[in-house]
Design a protein around this motif. Structure first.
Motif, PDB file in Angstrom:
ATOM      1  N   ALA A  57     -41.500  12.616 -74.870  1.00 37.10           N
ATOM      2  CA  ALA A  57     -42.046  13.863 -75.404  1.00 37.10           C
ATOM      3  C   ALA A  57     -43.446  14.043 -74.817  1.00 37.10           C
ATOM      4  CB  ALA A  57     -42.115  13.792 -76.926  1.00 37.10           C
ATOM      5  N   ALA A  58     -43.780  15.247 -74.412  1.00 39.74           N
ATOM      6  CA  ALA A  58     -45.112  15.515 -73.865  1.00 39.74           C
ATOM      7  C   ALA A  58     -46.155  15.256 -74.950  1.00 39.74           C
ATOM      8  CB  ALA A  58     -45.194  16.953 -73.373  1.00 39.74           C
ATOM      9  N   HIS A  59     -47.272  14.640 -74.559  1.00 36.82           N
ATOM     10  CA  HIS A  59     -48.282  14.238 -75.537  1.00 36.82           C
ATOM     11  C   HIS A  59     -49.590  13.897 -74.838  1.00 36.82           C
ATOM     12  CE1 HIS A  59     -46.622  10.525 -73.958  1.00 36.82           C
ATOM     13  NE2 HIS A  59     -47.762   9.934 -74.311  1.00 36.82           N
ATOM     14  N   SER A  60     -50.610  13.650 -75.629  1.00 35.80           N
ATOM     15  CA  SER A  60     -51.861  13.097 -75.134  1.00 35.80           C
ATOM     16  C   SER A  60     -52.305  12.020 -76.121  1.00 35.80           C
ATOM     17  CB  SER A  60     -52.945  14.175 -74.983  1.00 35.80           C
ATOM     18  OG  SER A  60     -53.282  14.712 -76.238  1.00 35.80           O
ATOM     19  N   HIS A  61     -53.312  11.247 -75.724  1.00 36.46           N
ATOM     20  CA  HIS A  61     -53.846  10.181 -76.576  1.00 36.46           C
ATOM     21  C   HIS A  61     -55.295  10.528 -76.894  1.00 36.46           C
ATOM     22  CE1 HIS A  61     -50.287   7.722 -75.866  1.00 36.46           C
ATOM     23  NE2 HIS A  61     -50.354   8.164 -74.628  1.00 36.46           N
ATOM     24  N   ARG A  62     -55.525  10.887 -78.149  1.00 33.30           N
ATOM     25  CA  ARG A  62     -56.835  11.366 -78.584  1.00 33.30           C
ATOM     26  C   ARG A  62     -57.881  10.266 -78.503  1.00 33.30           C
ATOM     27  NH1 ARG A  62     -55.656  14.114 -83.260  1.00 33.30           N
ATOM     28  NH2 ARG A  62     -55.179  12.096 -84.168  1.00 33.30           N
ATOM     29  N   GLY A  63     -58.784  10.397 -77.513  1.00 31.28           N
ATOM     30  CA  GLY A  63     -59.958   9.541 -77.437  1.00 31.28           C
ATOM     31  C   GLY A  63     -59.768   8.161 -76.846  1.00 31.28           C
ATOM     32  N   TYR A  64     -58.620   7.854 -76.255  1.00 29.80           N
ATOM     33  CA  TYR A  64     -58.505   6.525 -75.644  1.00 29.80           C
ATOM     34  C   TYR A  64     -57.739   6.540 -74.337  1.00 29.80           C
ATOM     35  CZ  TYR A  64     -53.979   6.287 -78.024  1.00 29.80           C
ATOM     36  OH  TYR A  64     -52.712   6.535 -78.472  1.00 29.80           O
ATOM     37  N   GLU A  65     -58.030   5.522 -73.529  1.00 25.78           N
ATOM     38  CA  GLU A  65     -57.458   5.369 -72.196  1.00 25.78           C
ATOM     39  C   GLU A  65     -56.131   4.613 -72.264  1.00 25.78           C
ATOM     40  OE1 GLU A  65     -61.596   4.936 -69.712  1.00 25.78           O
ATOM     41  OE2 GLU A  65     -60.720   3.126 -70.586  1.00 25.78           O
ATOM     42  N   THR A  66     -55.312   4.854 -71.242  1.00 23.97           N
ATOM     43  CA  THR A  66     -54.031   4.170 -71.128  1.00 23.97           C
ATOM     44  C   THR A  66     -53.918   3.565 -69.737  1.00 23.97           C
ATOM     45  OG1 THR A  66     -52.973   5.730 -72.647  1.00 23.97           O
ATOM     46  CG2 THR A  66     -51.517   4.470 -71.209  1.00 23.97           C
ATOM     47  N   GLY A  67     -53.507   2.300 -69.683  1.00 25.87           N
ATOM     48  CA  GLY A  67     -53.188   1.631 -68.430  1.00 25.87           C
ATOM     49  C   GLY A  67     -51.727   1.218 -68.477  1.00 25.87           C
ATOM     50  N   ILE A  68     -51.001   1.480 -67.405  1.00 26.97           N
ATOM     51  CA  ILE A  68     -49.561   1.181 -67.358  1.00 26.97           C
ATOM     52  C   ILE A  68     -49.277   0.367 -66.109  1.00 26.97           C
ATOM     53  CG2 ILE A  68     -47.248   2.197 -67.180  1.00 26.97           C
ATOM     54  CD1 ILE A  68     -48.489   4.727 -68.552  1.00 26.97           C
ATOM     55  N   TYR A  69     -48.450  -0.680 -66.266  1.00 29.20           N
ATOM     56  CA  TYR A  69     -47.964  -1.453 -65.124  1.00 29.20           C
ATOM     57  C   TYR A  69     -46.446  -1.360 -65.145  1.00 29.20           C
ATOM     58  CZ  TYR A  69     -46.960  -5.171 -61.840  1.00 29.20           C
ATOM     59  OH  TYR A  69     -46.495  -5.879 -60.754  1.00 29.20           O
ATOM     60  N   VAL A  70     -45.862  -0.806 -64.082  1.00 29.76           N
ATOM     61  CA  VAL A  70     -44.417  -0.620 -64.013  1.00 29.76           C
ATOM     62  C   VAL A  70     -43.764  -1.931 -63.565  1.00 29.76           C
ATOM     63  CG1 VAL A  70     -42.529   0.719 -63.012  1.00 29.76           C
ATOM     64  CG2 VAL A  70     -44.732   1.832 -63.489  1.00 29.76           C
ATOM     65  N   LEU A  71     -42.878  -2.437 -64.408  1.00 24.70           N
ATOM     66  CA  LEU A  71     -42.144  -3.675 -64.117  1.00 24.70           C
ATOM     67  C   LEU A  71     -40.870  -3.409 -63.334  1.00 24.70           C
ATOM     68  CD1 LEU A  71     -42.403  -5.256 -67.670  1.00 24.70           C
ATOM     69  CD2 LEU A  71     -43.626  -6.032 -65.620  1.00 24.70           C
ATOM     70  N   GLU A  72     -40.140  -2.357 -63.735  1.00 21.72           N
ATOM     71  CA  GLU A  72     -38.860  -2.018 -63.112  1.00 21.72           C
ATOM     72  C   GLU A  72     -38.697  -0.516 -63.076  1.00 21.72           C
ATOM     73  OE1 GLU A  72     -36.060  -3.767 -65.820  1.00 21.72           O
ATOM     74  OE2 GLU A  72     -36.067  -5.684 -64.781  1.00 21.72           O
ATOM     75  N   GLY A  73     -38.119  -0.014 -61.991  1.00 16.19           N
ATOM     76  CA  GLY A  73     -37.780   1.391 -61.904  1.00 16.19           C
ATOM     77  C   GLY A  73     -38.870   2.249 -61.293  1.00 16.19           C
ATOM     78  N   SER A  74     -38.625   3.545 -61.315  1.00 17.48           N
ATOM     79  CA  SER A  74     -39.579   4.550 -60.828  1.00 17.48           C
ATOM     80  C   SER A  74     -39.714   5.625 -61.896  1.00 17.48           C
ATOM     81  CB  SER A  74     -39.097   5.190 -59.525  1.00 17.48           C
ATOM     82  OG  SER A  74     -39.163   4.252 -58.466  1.00 17.48           O
ATOM     83  N   VAL A  75     -40.967   5.994 -62.152  1.00 17.41           N
ATOM     84  CA  VAL A  75     -41.264   6.954 -63.213  1.00 17.41           C
ATOM     85  C   VAL A  75     -42.131   8.069 -62.649  1.00 17.41           C
ATOM     86  CG1 VAL A  75     -42.389   7.258 -65.454  1.00 17.41           C
ATOM     87  CG2 VAL A  75     -41.162   5.122 -64.952  1.00 17.41           C
ATOM     88  N   GLU A  76     -41.714   9.297 -62.905  1.00 13.97           N
ATOM     89  CA  GLU A  76     -42.564  10.439 -62.576  1.00 13.97           C
ATOM     90  C   GLU A  76     -43.369  10.766 -63.822  1.00 13.97           C
ATOM     91  OE1 GLU A  76     -41.597  14.968 -62.364  1.00 13.97           O
ATOM     92  OE2 GLU A  76     -41.315  14.118 -60.350  1.00 13.97           O
TER      93      GLU A  76
END
Length: 143
Positions: A57-76
């Motif tokens: 679902a489209a969203h945002s995170h109020r006031g904080y940062e996000t770091g993501i490390y992709v383990l498997e697959g491809s994500v747009e």
């Protein structure tokens, strides 16, 4: 998950995610580190699985940062006003999302799940997930 920890008494703790939870982003998470599980005061870290063909679902995170490390697959990841910008991350790549930036993750595979580790500088990060409707930014420059 450890039950003896509280937010006021964090300690060293190992956490093995023992259950899947559905997030406000409508994606399955395997809860790891958070204020609730280990008493973290400034960090959350989980594993997310985007099912084959799945879309967050489209969203945002109020006031904080996000770091993501992709383990498997491809994500747009679609992001920005109206979700008009796009970036693709694949296994072995990191993605940074600044605070308050609307975004939406899409698994590019119709047959395999995408898995990623997600870290945020908010120990109760689900409480600050804000749903986003891209239509709110469409045509905003017209009278």
């Amino acid at each position: 998950m450890p039950s003896h920890n509280t937010p006021s008494t964090p300690t060293v703790a190992a956490v093995r995610p023992d259950r899947e939870v559905l997030t406000r982003q409508r994606l399955p998470y395997f809860v790891g580190i958070s204020g609730e599980t280990v008493g973290s005061r400034g960090l959350s870290m989980h594993m997310v699985v985007i099912p084959p063909g799945g879309v967050a679902a489209a969203h945002s995170h109020r006031g904080y940062e996000t770091g993501i490390y992709v383990l498997e697959g491809s994500v747009e990841t679609r992001y920005g006003p109206g979700l008009t910008e796009r970036v693709v991350t694949s296994a072995g790549e990191f993605l940074f999302i600044p605070p308050d930036v609307p975004h939406q993750a899409i698994n590019l595979s119709d047959s395999l799940p995408a898995r990623a580790i997600v870290a945020r500088n908010d120990p109760a990060e689900q409480e600050n997930v804000v749903p986003y409707d891209p239509a709110q930014d469409e045509g905003s420059s017209t009278p």
